[in-house]
Design a protein around this motif. Structure first.
Motif, short mmCIF file in Angstrom:
data_model
loop_
_atom_site.label_atom_id
_atom_site.label_comp_id
_atom_site.label_asym_id
_atom_site.label_seq_id
_atom_site.Cartn_x
_atom_site.Cartn_y
_atom_site.Cartn_z
N GLU A 375 29.54 39.70 34.47
CA GLU A 375 28.55 39.94 35.51
C GLU A 375 27.13 39.96 34.94
N PHE A 455 36.55 43.03 41.01
CA PHE A 455 35.17 43.45 41.21
C PHE A 455 34.43 43.48 39.86
N ASP A 460 29.81 44.28 44.89
CA ASP A 460 31.03 43.63 45.40
C ASP A 460 31.72 44.46 46.48
#
Length: 463
Positions: A375, A455, A460
């Motif tokens: 991420e 996630f 999210d």
């Protein structure tokens, strides 16, 4: 190089060294999360089996070889994870990867001597993580023995909060009451965030009615967790004695922790040399050299009267058999170590009580790191990750490190995904069980529980 790999979107390029049980589990879990995986192993048979089962590439050879790492694509790798049976090889593989490529590196280190120096080795070698499955498994067992009515205990907020899984017995005062009624009757601030019934997992609302034999997970501060359990009829005191069968690494780490907790420890180990070594390393424990699967020896050593029993042999079938025997002849709290991942439905049907899977403990710590790196390329936005109820749900602790669509708004205003619960906020060390009027602030950590998977960021949770 061989194998059949597809191009993935938004995934990381990950090299796994070692195709044993932990390596195979990592390949399975990481490939499921849409990463490009290359497995290195000397054993062609293992490589063939794993690369044909999953969407991954394979390289046959020594993972500590520069040429082999080059063939596996170290130049473009984001992460190398070394989980061979050799601590020294794992550290060497990671050191070479740091020099040969620009990737992060994670090493499995299991030897007690190295584990005591884990922080030093990690910092000096520049590793992202050093993980010890046996130590982590022992720590999880010790947490349960500290509160033996629990089936599982996971920790959040640096140990200040716990997620506890229990089974609701017939006739318990929670039976046939809604969660709202249970919450109103309890003075402790807890949140029941997941319930398993007949193999199905629910993220419950306040109208959900608890039934006998439900398995439920609730989250609370450590103090409130014990107060809540006591208020609904569960014992909360730690065990006073433990019998362990098998004297391997998990037994060593567990015995050290239990002795420090003031718990009497007896270990039955079949190998004479290993038994002598344990007696030297664990002077506070009673070490018996004998066959822990011998019924007469177990009775002679007091299995009928011990408060907890932990079979830690290297054979799953023996561990299961020993647990079933202990449950028949004693009232002991039993914790069973399972190495293989198959036949989970059969294992669950045996009602063994607490079951520990060291491979899962290892993979979850690594997956939490991988998701954070995916991420935000290395920032620590995921702090903790637990899979619940045989991977049917996840509990994830996120760091809220910047303003976003989830900050500064009351939870009742957010458009959250279905089957999701905001379970806990840690704000400057204060544990908050949130309501609809609470909101997130930069600097918080927050635990969400959901049946969704994958996630990577706190945003999210929004639809």
């Amino acid at each position: 190089m061989f194998g059949n790999v597809k191009s993935r979107k938004n995934g990381l390029n990950i090299i796994v060294v070692g195709g044993g049980k932990v390596g195979a589990t990592l390949v399975e879990r990481l490939s499921r999360e849409n990463h490009d995986i290359t497995l290195i192993d000397k054993n062609r048979v293992k490589l063939d089996a794993i690369t044909s089962a999953y969407d991954v590439m394979g390289v046959e050879g020594n993972g500590a070889s520069f040429a082999v790492q080059k063939e596996a694509g170290i130049d473009s790798a984001d992460l190398l994870i070394s989980v061979t049976d050799s601590d020294e090889l794992n550290l060497l593989c990671c050191t070479l990867a740091k020099r040969a490529g620009r990737c992060e590196a994670i090493a499995r280190v299991r030897t007690p001597e190295y584990s005591q120096e884990a922080a030093f080795l990690r910092d000096r070698l520049g590793l992202a993580m050093i993980i010890n499955p046996e130590f982590e498994a022992a720590s999880e067992i010790a947490r349960v023995l500290y509160m033996p009515t629990a089936l599982e205990i996971g920790t959040f907020a640096h140990g200040q909060a716990e997620m506890i899984k229990i089974k609701v017995p017939e006739g318990n005062q929670m039976c046939d009451h809604t969660l709202a009624e249970i919450s109103k009757a309890s003075s402790s601030k807890v949140l029941i965030c997941a319930v398993e019934r007949d193999g199905e997992v629910f993220i419950p609302s306040g109208h959900f009615i608890i039934r006998a034999d439900d398995k439920l997970s609730f989250i609370a501060s450590r103090k409130n967790a014990r107060t809540f359990l006591a208020s609904v009829g569960f014992q909360t005191h730690q065990v006073k004695s433990t019998m362990i069968v098998g004297g391997g690494r998990v037994a060593y780490y567990l015995a050290k922790q239990l002795l420090n907790m003031g718990i009497d420890v007896k270990i039955i180990e079949n190998d004479k040399e290993r038994a002598l070594k344990l007696s030297e390393e664990l002077p506070g424990a009673v070490i018996i050299n004998g066959d822990g699967t011998d019924e007469s020896l177990l009775r002679e050593e007091g299995i009928e009267y011990v408060e907890s029993f932990v079979p830690l042999t290297g054979i799953d079938e023996e561990n299961v058999m020993l647990t079933l025997y202990a449950r028949k002849v004693s009232e002991a709290k039993c914790i069973t170590k399972i190495t293989r991942m198959g036949f989970s439905s059969v294992i669950n049907s045996l009602d063994l009580g607490s079951v520990i899977y060291p491979r899962y403990i290892t993979s979850e710590a690594i997956i939490a790191y991988v998701r954070a790196k995916k991420e935000s390329m290395g920032s620590n936005n995921i702090q903790t990750l637990y899979h619940l109820f045989d991977q049917k749900a996840e509990a994830i602790e996120f760091n809220v490190d910047k303003e976003s669509g989830v900050t500064g708004k009351q939870f009742m205003e957010l458009k959250l995904k279905d089957n999701l619960l905001i379970a806990l906020i840690n704000r400057n060390g204060k544990i908050i069980i949130p309501s609809g009027t609470d909101s997130l602030m930069v600097g918080d950590t927050v635990v969400i529980v959901t049946t969704h998977t994958g996630f990577d960021a706190i945003t999210d949770i929004l639809r």
